[in-house]
Design a protein around this motif. Structure first.
Motif, mmCIF file in Angstrom:
data_model
loop_
_atom_site.group_PDB
_atom_site.id
_atom_site.type_symbol
_atom_site.label_atom_id
_atom_site.label_comp_id
_atom_site.label_asym_id
_atom_site.label_seq_id
_atom_site.Cartn_x
_atom_site.Cartn_y
_atom_site.Cartn_z
ATOM 1 N N THR A 1 -37.733 -16.358 4.923
ATOM 2 C CA THR A 1 -36.612 -15.456 4.695
ATOM 3 C C THR A 1 -35.573 -15.750 5.769
ATOM 4 N N ASP A 2 -34.350 -16.052 5.327
ATOM 5 C CA ASP A 2 -33.299 -16.494 6.232
ATOM 6 C C ASP A 2 -32.312 -15.362 6.506
ATOM 7 N N VAL A 3 -31.832 -15.304 7.724
ATOM 8 C CA VAL A 3 -30.834 -14.291 8.090
ATOM 9 C C VAL A 3 -29.705 -14.947 8.875
ATOM 10 N N VAL A 4 -28.475 -14.568 8.546
ATOM 11 C CA VAL A 4 -27.296 -14.977 9.294
ATOM 12 C C VAL A 4 -26.572 -13.710 9.713
ATOM 13 N N VAL A 5 -26.154 -13.651 10.958
ATOM 14 C CA VAL A 5 -25.463 -12.475 11.491
ATOM 15 C C VAL A 5 -24.116 -12.919 12.040
ATOM 16 N N LEU A 6 -23.065 -12.208 11.639
ATOM 17 C CA LEU A 6 -21.729 -12.403 12.204
ATOM 18 C C LEU A 6 -21.415 -11.176 13.044
ATOM 19 N N SER A 7 -21.306 -11.360 14.335
ATOM 20 C CA SER A 7 -21.054 -10.248 15.239
ATOM 21 C C SER A 7 -20.120 -10.708 16.345
ATOM 22 N N GLU A 8 -19.028 -9.981 16.518
ATOM 23 C CA GLU A 8 -18.031 -10.292 17.537
ATOM 24 C C GLU A 8 -17.558 -11.737 17.435
ATOM 25 N N GLY A 9 -17.385 -12.186 16.182
ATOM 26 C CA GLY A 9 -16.862 -13.526 15.944
ATOM 27 C C GLY A 9 -17.870 -14.645 16.071
ATOM 28 N N ARG A 10 -19.131 -14.326 16.397
ATOM 29 C CA ARG A 10 -20.156 -15.361 16.557
ATOM 30 C C ARG A 10 -21.142 -15.309 15.415
ATOM 31 N N LEU A 11 -21.512 -16.497 14.933
ATOM 32 C CA LEU A 11 -22.514 -16.624 13.874
ATOM 33 C C LEU A 11 -23.828 -17.078 14.474
ATOM 34 N N SER A 12 -24.902 -16.466 14.029
ATOM 35 C CA SER A 12 -26.230 -16.910 14.437
ATOM 36 C C SER A 12 -27.149 -16.854 13.224
ATOM 37 N N GLY A 13 -28.180 -17.679 13.239
ATOM 38 C CA GLY A 13 -29.107 -17.704 12.113
ATOM 39 C C GLY A 13 -30.536 -17.877 12.575
ATOM 40 N N ARG A 14 -31.467 -17.356 11.783
ATOM 41 C CA ARG A 14 -32.883 -17.496 12.105
ATOM 42 C C ARG A 14 -33.712 -17.355 10.836
ATOM 43 N N PHE B 1 -22.522 -4.058 7.601
ATOM 44 C CA PHE B 1 -22.592 -4.489 6.209
ATOM 45 C C PHE B 1 -23.853 -5.329 5.996
ATOM 46 N N PHE B 2 -24.453 -5.175 4.805
ATOM 47 C CA PHE B 2 -25.668 -5.924 4.479
ATOM 48 C C PHE B 2 -25.451 -6.673 3.164
ATOM 49 N N PHE B 3 -25.670 -7.985 3.193
ATOM 50 C CA PHE B 3 -25.516 -8.836 2.013
ATOM 51 C C PHE B 3 -26.862 -9.500 1.730
ATOM 52 N N HIS B 4 -27.240 -9.528 0.462
ATOM 53 C CA HIS B 4 -28.612 -9.918 0.136
ATOM 54 C C HIS B 4 -28.667 -10.919 -1.009
ATOM 55 N N GLY B 5 -29.475 -11.946 -0.815
ATOM 56 C CA GLY B 5 -29.855 -12.849 -1.890
ATOM 57 C C GLY B 5 -31.348 -12.711 -2.096
ATOM 58 N N THR B 6 -31.771 -12.395 -3.317
ATOM 59 C CA THR B 6 -33.171 -12.068 -3.539
ATOM 60 C C THR B 6 -33.797 -12.917 -4.646
ATOM 61 N N THR B 7 -35.075 -13.190 -4.501
ATOM 62 C CA THR B 7 -35.834 -13.864 -5.555
ATOM 63 C C THR B 7 -36.719 -12.869 -6.306
ATOM 64 N N SER B 8 -36.449 -11.577 -6.142
ATOM 65 C CA SER B 8 -37.276 -10.563 -6.792
ATOM 66 C C SER B 8 -37.297 -10.749 -8.309
ATOM 67 N N ALA B 9 -36.116 -10.918 -8.930
ATOM 68 C CA ALA B 9 -36.057 -11.087 -10.376
ATOM 69 C C ALA B 9 -36.699 -12.402 -10.805
ATOM 70 N N THR B 10 -36.412 -13.470 -10.059
ATOM 71 C CA THR B 10 -36.958 -14.788 -10.398
ATOM 72 C C THR B 10 -38.476 -14.776 -10.344
ATOM 73 N N PHE C 1 -24.612 -8.648 8.195
ATOM 74 C CA PHE C 1 -25.966 -9.188 8.107
ATOM 75 C C PHE C 1 -26.179 -9.757 6.710
ATOM 76 N N ALA C 2 -26.540 -11.039 6.620
ATOM 77 C CA ALA C 2 -26.824 -11.680 5.337
ATOM 78 C C ALA C 2 -28.260 -12.163 5.346
ATOM 79 N N VAL C 3 -29.043 -11.730 4.362
ATOM 80 C CA VAL C 3 -30.463 -12.075 4.309
ATOM 81 C C VAL C 3 -30.780 -12.676 2.946
ATOM 82 N N ASP C 4 -31.321 -13.882 2.957
ATOM 83 C CA ASP C 4 -31.700 -14.592 1.736
ATOM 84 C C ASP C 4 -33.208 -14.820 1.751
#
Length: 624
Positions: free
Chosen positions: A14-27, A50-59, A5-8
């Motif tokens: 707020t964007d999310v991309v999920v890689l599951s069973e070889g398939r990518l999806s985004g919303r 797994f969780f991967f994050h891009g954040t604007t909290s510091a910015t 799970f990748a969330v930016d």
């Protein structure tokens, strides 16, 4: 393999991309005032994922000026260096322009020679965080670390050390970076801690400004390294796309709802700079050369005191958003202008949920136009011209102004609004090719899955040309990077590289080059870089190595070769010149003018341009 799970988090969506069973999806989901709420709404999963994050909290904390109050402990006589800074002016011919005020007040600055009186002197009235930055800690951090140990044993406030944050020479930059990191620490630590409490995933990594991934716990201690966390993901993904298609030179163009981020990629690789400036403040941490401007789909149009039309940097954000969203916004934005001029079809549901209202957009633009003596559509065209001018300047600043010819590069356009403006900007810059990648509306989130775990080490060495100690020091620093990676990730990295900052003796600033090989190799690379950047070299002048850097990296969770969209199930779908991207097969060619829509973005094919769908789902526009 467990799902990824990748969330930016962006200013509008707020964007999310999920890689599951070889398939990518985004919303997309709308960004909330408390960013963690949007992250939770976007993410899912179990503790095995797994969780991967891009954040604007510091910015956001830095730009909004609501960070922590900082107490500074520094060498006697240097308490005011944070305010004296460098004697350059932010605007040479504008006497009213000034540097931002320091992030630590005068009464909160203490000399380090207080001895036993230091601990009680740094009392609760002096701030929420203590920054310790001694003059020579880049040479010997021992005294600085002892002060840190004393402070940590005597109170519970976070203590940030310059030797951890910015262990290189130049005292102003080291102190300023340490104070900035301290200023951001509580908000970043609280934000990541709140996610820690509610996210089901046990394995969590966050993107740094350098385009690498580090664990949440480490990021909380190095808050200054997250200032470009969000934009870095897009640059990483653009570099991967360019390499996959054989393009060595890329300009990445990420236009979202609040801002536009641009970056130049040369030789197929992202160059990590030793620092950057944000909101006029020095932040000397490893960073991608991303330039951010306040121009996005939510940028508000307004009239200045001289009666001129302006756009941004203020944004309508997610709430209330552009007038066309129908969520209470009444000011005209770039999104409203694109809708009224027909560049966005009214039937498009942004993010799959936000419906658009052209009458609301027309009403907002009419109000602005009345102050300019223009109609609503004329005002819309004017706003788009102003916004394009801002973005063109940003792209020129990372290419032409740095000695690179944009005509030799491809423009990789993404973000919710990137595909709408890419063709016009490429024409302005004389570029011939635009690429709009799959999942373009959530491309920065996809970049989180293409990034590598990373550990950085830097040391100031000051070695004269020919010094035989270089090889030994470079090997030691590479070994330090290897050890830091192992300590951080409890794993062995895939590779360790080294680089060094070199200058001609007597110069004030350095250029970073590959650190492999001996002095002849270093000098050859440096002179080639100097010639490319400044247009000249000095073959008879001696050089010196100022800093040596080591970087250890692991394997990225995802390779671009694994990015494959689902093949369309039938014939291409087109209504009134608007094509549905999900229905377009590889090899299809479309001549402009045309619009290609998907759930999260729109691509505009200009008149005379040709769009071709590539095998990996990328839309390639050839400009004529």
């Amino acid at each position: 393999m467990a799902p990824l799970f990748a969330v930016d988090v962006g200013g509008t969506f707020t964007d999310v991309v999920v890689l599951s069973e070889g398939r990518l999806s985004g919303r997309k989901v709308p960004t909330t005032a408390d960013q963690s709420e949007a992250v939770l709404a976007a993410a899912g999963g179990t503790e095995e994922d797994f969780f991967f994050h891009g954040t604007t909290s510091a910015t956001n904390t830095l730009l909004q000026g609501n960070g922590a109050r900082v107490a500074l402990v520094t060498s006697p006589g240097f308490e005011d260096l944070i305010e004296i800074a460098r004697q350059d002016r932010p605007s040479l011919y504008d006497s009213s322009a000034d540097r931002p005020s320091p992030l630590v007040e005068r009464e909160d600055r203490l000399p380090s020679d207080l001895g036993e009186r230091l601990l009680p002197s740094v009392d609760d009235s002096l701030g929420e965080v203590v920054a310790v930055a001694l003059l020579d800690s880049h040479v010997d951090p021992g005294a600085e670390r002892e002060i840190g140990r004393l402070l940590r044993s005597g109170q519970t406030r976070p203590v940030v050390l310059a030797s951890d944050v910015s262990p290189e020479f130049r005292e102003y930059e080291r102190i300023a970076t340490t104070v900035l990191s301290a200023h951001l620490t509580p908000s970043v630590a609280d934000y990541l801690a709140s996610l820690d409490e509610v996210l089901p995933m046990r394995r969590r990594l966050v993107m740094t400004s350098a385009g690498g991934l580090i664990p949440f716990a480490q990021a909380s201690r190095l808050a200054g390294r997250l200032v470009l966390s969000g934009p870095a993901g897009g640059a990483v993904a653009a570099a991967a796309l360019g390499r996959h298609h054989g393009h060595q030179h890329v300009l990445s163009f990420d236009m979202g709802g609040t801002s536009t981020d641009v970056c130049r990629i040369s030789g197929g690789e992202l160059a990590v700079a030793p620092g950057h400036t944000v909101a006029g403040r020095v932040n000397r941490v490893p960073s991608l050369p991303v330039k951010t401007i306040g121009a996005g789909g939510g940028s508000v149009g307004w009239v200045d005191a001289g009666g001129a039309l302006r756009v941004g940097p203020r944004s309508a954000g997610a709430i209330p958003g552009p007038a066309a969203y129908g969520l209470g916004g009444v000011e005209p934005t770039v999104t409203d202008a694109n809708l009224v001029t027909g560049r966005i079809p009214e039937s498009l549901a942004l993010g799959g949920s936000v419906t658009l209202s052209e009458p609301a957009a027309l009403e907002a633009l009419s109000g602005l136009g009345a102050r300019l003596g223009l109609g609503a559509k004329e005002t819309a065209h004017g706003m788009l011209e102003v916004a394009d001018s801002h973005m063109e300047h940003a792209l020129r600043s990372v290419s032409v102004e740095e000695g690179a010819d944009p005509r030799e590069a491809v423009l990789v356009a993404f973000g919710g609004a990137g595909g709408l403006h890419a063709s016009r900007l490429a024409h302005r810059l004389g570029m011939s090719t635009v690429m709009v990648p799959p999942l373009s509306g959530v491309f920065s989130a996809l970049g989180l899955l293409l990034a590598t775990p990373r550990a950085d080490v830097a040391r100031t060495v000051m070695l004269a040309e020919g010094d035989s100690r270089y090889a030994k020091m470079a090997s030691e620093i590479a070994a330090d990077a290897l050890e830091r990676y192992r300590d951080t990730f409890t794993a062995t990295p895939d590779g360790v590289s080294r680089s060094c900052d070199i200058r001609y003796v007597g110069q004030s600033h350095e250029l970073e080059v590959d650190g492999a090989g001996g002095w002849e190799d270093l000098r050859r690379r440096f002179e080639a870089a100097h010639l490319a950047r400044f247009g000249f070299d000095r073959v008879d002048e001696p050089v010196e190595v100022v800093n040596i850097r080591g970087v250890a990296t692991g394997a990225a969770p995802l390779a671009w070769a694994d990015v494959r969209p689902d093949p369309p199930g039938g014939s291409p779908v087109m209504h009134d010149g608007v094509w549905e991207r999900e229905s377009l097969p590889a090899g299809l060619a479309i001549d402009g003018p045309a619009l290609v829509t998907e759930t999260n973005s729109v691509t505009l094919v200009g008149e005379g341009d040709r769009l071709t769908v590539l095998e990996d789902g990328t839309l390639e526009m050839t400009l004529r």
